[in-house]
Design an enzyme around this catalytic site. Structure first.
Site: not given
Ligand code: AHR
Length: 519
Positions: A49, A196-197, A265, A322, A371
């Site tokens: 990103e 995204n999100e 996460y 992610e 990432q």
């Protein structure tokens, strides 16, 4: 006691008591005659990103840099990622994707307008790394492109024109603009994310609203290159937001999408305000990090069950685009840059997640760790010309043998690794086979920080004669690679396994990851 999951061990409490403070015994049964689904190579995918020093510094240094580069992209990063056989790279975000306007990132670099990267530190983004530079990176890596489009602050027209710009072979306005900017041939974009999100940084939408927007925007993601149709991914849920998956699958689901994403996460404390240090931690945080990362299994299982209702033929992939550890930022680093170190603990997190993804290979068709460079659970750390590979990198390198392999179920029986009343599996295992008669790769993790495991494996119908392997471990739970000591955590040959009478035996050292090849 047998486990329901093929990967995880049963938690035999009495045995745990009996074996405390000594090497534990465990058994494993390989069901070689009962092959499961194929592990899609994309499960070993990555995510880069415009965030902190991931793109700028970690990947892009510019053509005039003293750091060795090819057309502005650093050679050491490309070589390291190619060695992983990186299958796919997701870009440009993340949260950045929903404020990115692709037309600002094409044409002569000095003329590109700047913008503020509002999500990540409020820094000025000069747009020097845009579509041409990303596609150059993809070609240097030899991997598939996964581009995430802007739903939050962009229009369907903008999205449609980006797809035309990248993929149209026609004599059409966007394709001609691409040609004017130096690229005649269209690029192949295999995967495209529609936002995204969208439940958060991508627009704070309700699932009903997003599902309708998905239907609208997706209509304009056209297949200009009929030979290479684009696979479209809807924005999926955060963690355990099952209502998001249910609603989006119901309103926009099967037939309109090839995948729906999931973000989860691993935060050692579970508290976003105080996540914990990436380097200074005690056994409690080692345990809680592994415990929390193992939740990925039930999270995937629950989202998959919802998807099964709407998509019983499993046409829609669950795209874990992610995942990884998220700690407090390293002291002294800018806020919003998400810089953290990477230790042996992160290596175990990566391996355990791969075991879970293999277990759900029927549904999980892609995963992208967050990432690639210098951000969160990175593969690579850089500082100017300095360069180091992380323990997580080495797990990707050891596990690349599983890409495209057929899952062979394994049942493990072992005592639990226990902390107070809490238990996690002491041993986790996964096995895949390359082709019908190729070698079998058996990967094993011992989560216990100080106790070895004496493991006996029944190979069933597999008539393997030889075994070789590699091990990743280190003296300390927080052993790491630094620019001064870049090889402190690195795999070495493992010759502690042997085969006799259809049985494989080995001692699996404490806090280790072992990948074996059986022939
Ligand atoms: O990976 C960092 C950020 O985490 C991404 O930009 C966003 O999608 C997620 O919240």
């Amino acid at each position: 006691m047998k486990t329901l999951s093929s990967t995880f061990v049963s938690l035999l409490a009495p045995l745990a008591l009996a074996t405390a403070a000594q090497a534990a015994d465990a058994t494993l049964t390989l069901q070689a005659g009962n092959p499961g689904p194929v592990v899609q190579p994309e499960v070993y995918g990555h995510f880069a990103e415009h965030l902190g020093r991931c793109i700028y510094g970690g990947i892009w240094v510019g053509e005039d840099s003293d750091i060795p580069n090819t057309r502005g992209i650093r050679n050491d990063t490309v070589a390291a990622l190619k060695a992983l056989e990186i299958p796919v790279l997701r870009w440009p975000g993340g949260c950045f994707a929903d404020e990115y306007h692709w037309k600002d990132g094409i044409g002569p670099r000095e003329k590109r307008p700047a913008m503020i990267n509002t999500h990540w530190g409020g820094v000025v983004e000069n747009n020097h790394f845009g579509t041409h530079e990303f596609m150059e990176l993809i070609e240097q890596l030899g991997c598939e492109a996964y581009v995430c489009g802007n739903v939050g602050s962009g229009t369907p027209q903008e999205m449609m024109e980006w797809v035309e710009y990248m993929t149209s072979p026609a004599d059409s306005p966007m394709a001609n603009q691409r040609r004017a900017n130096g690229r005649d041939k269209p690029w192949k974009v295999k995967y495209f994310g529609v936002g995204n999100e969208s439940w958060g940084c991508g627009g704070n939408m309700r699932p009903e609203y997003y599902a309708d927007l998905y239907r609208r925007y997706n209509t304009f993601v056209k297949n200009y290159d009929r030979k290479n149709p684009i696979q479209r991914f809807a924005c999926g849920a955060n963690n355990e937001d099952y209502n998001w998956t249910e609603t989006v699958m119901k309103i926009a689901g099967a037939g309109r999408m090839d995948g729906i994403s999931l973000h989860y996460y691993t935060i050692p404390t579970g508290d976003w305000g105080k996540k914990g240090s990436s380097t200074d931690f005690a056994e409690e945080q080692w345990f809680s990090t592994l415990e929390r990362t193992l939740r990925m299994d039930s999270i995937i299982a629950n989202h998959s069950a919802i998807m099964d209702k709407h998509d019983p033929r499993k046409k829609v992939g669950l795209i874990v685009d992610e995942w990884g550890t998220w700690y407090d930022k390293l002291p002294g680093t800018p806020s919003g840059f998400l810089e953290q170190q990477n230790t042996l603990r992160d290596a175990l997190v990566a391996a355990l997640n791969f075991h879970i993804f293999h277990d759900h290979a029927e549904r999980v068709t892609m995963a992208n760790i967050a990432q690639t460079v210098n951000v969160l659970q990175a593969m690579i750390l850089t500082d100017g010309p300095k360069f180091a590979l992380t323990p997580t990198y080495w797990v990707f390198e050891m596990y690349k043998v599983h890409q495209g392999g057929t899952v062979l179920p394994v049942d493990v029986e072992a005592s639990a690794y226990q902390m107070g009343d809490r238990k996690i599996p002491r041993v986790s295992a996964t096995a895949t086979r390359k082709g019908k008669d190729g070698p079998v790769h058996l990967s094993l993790v011992n989560t216990h920080p100080s106790e070895d495991v004496s493991l006996t494996c029944s190979l069933g119908t597999l008539s393997a004669k030889s075994v070789s392997g590699r091990i990743l471990t280190a003296p300390e739970l927080n052993s790491m690679n630094t620019f001064d000591a870049p090889e402190s955590v690195k795999p070495v040959a493992f010759d502690g396994a042997s085969i006799a009478d259809s049985k494989l035996t080995l001692t699996l050292p404490a806090k280790s990851i072992v990948v074996l090849e059986l022939r």
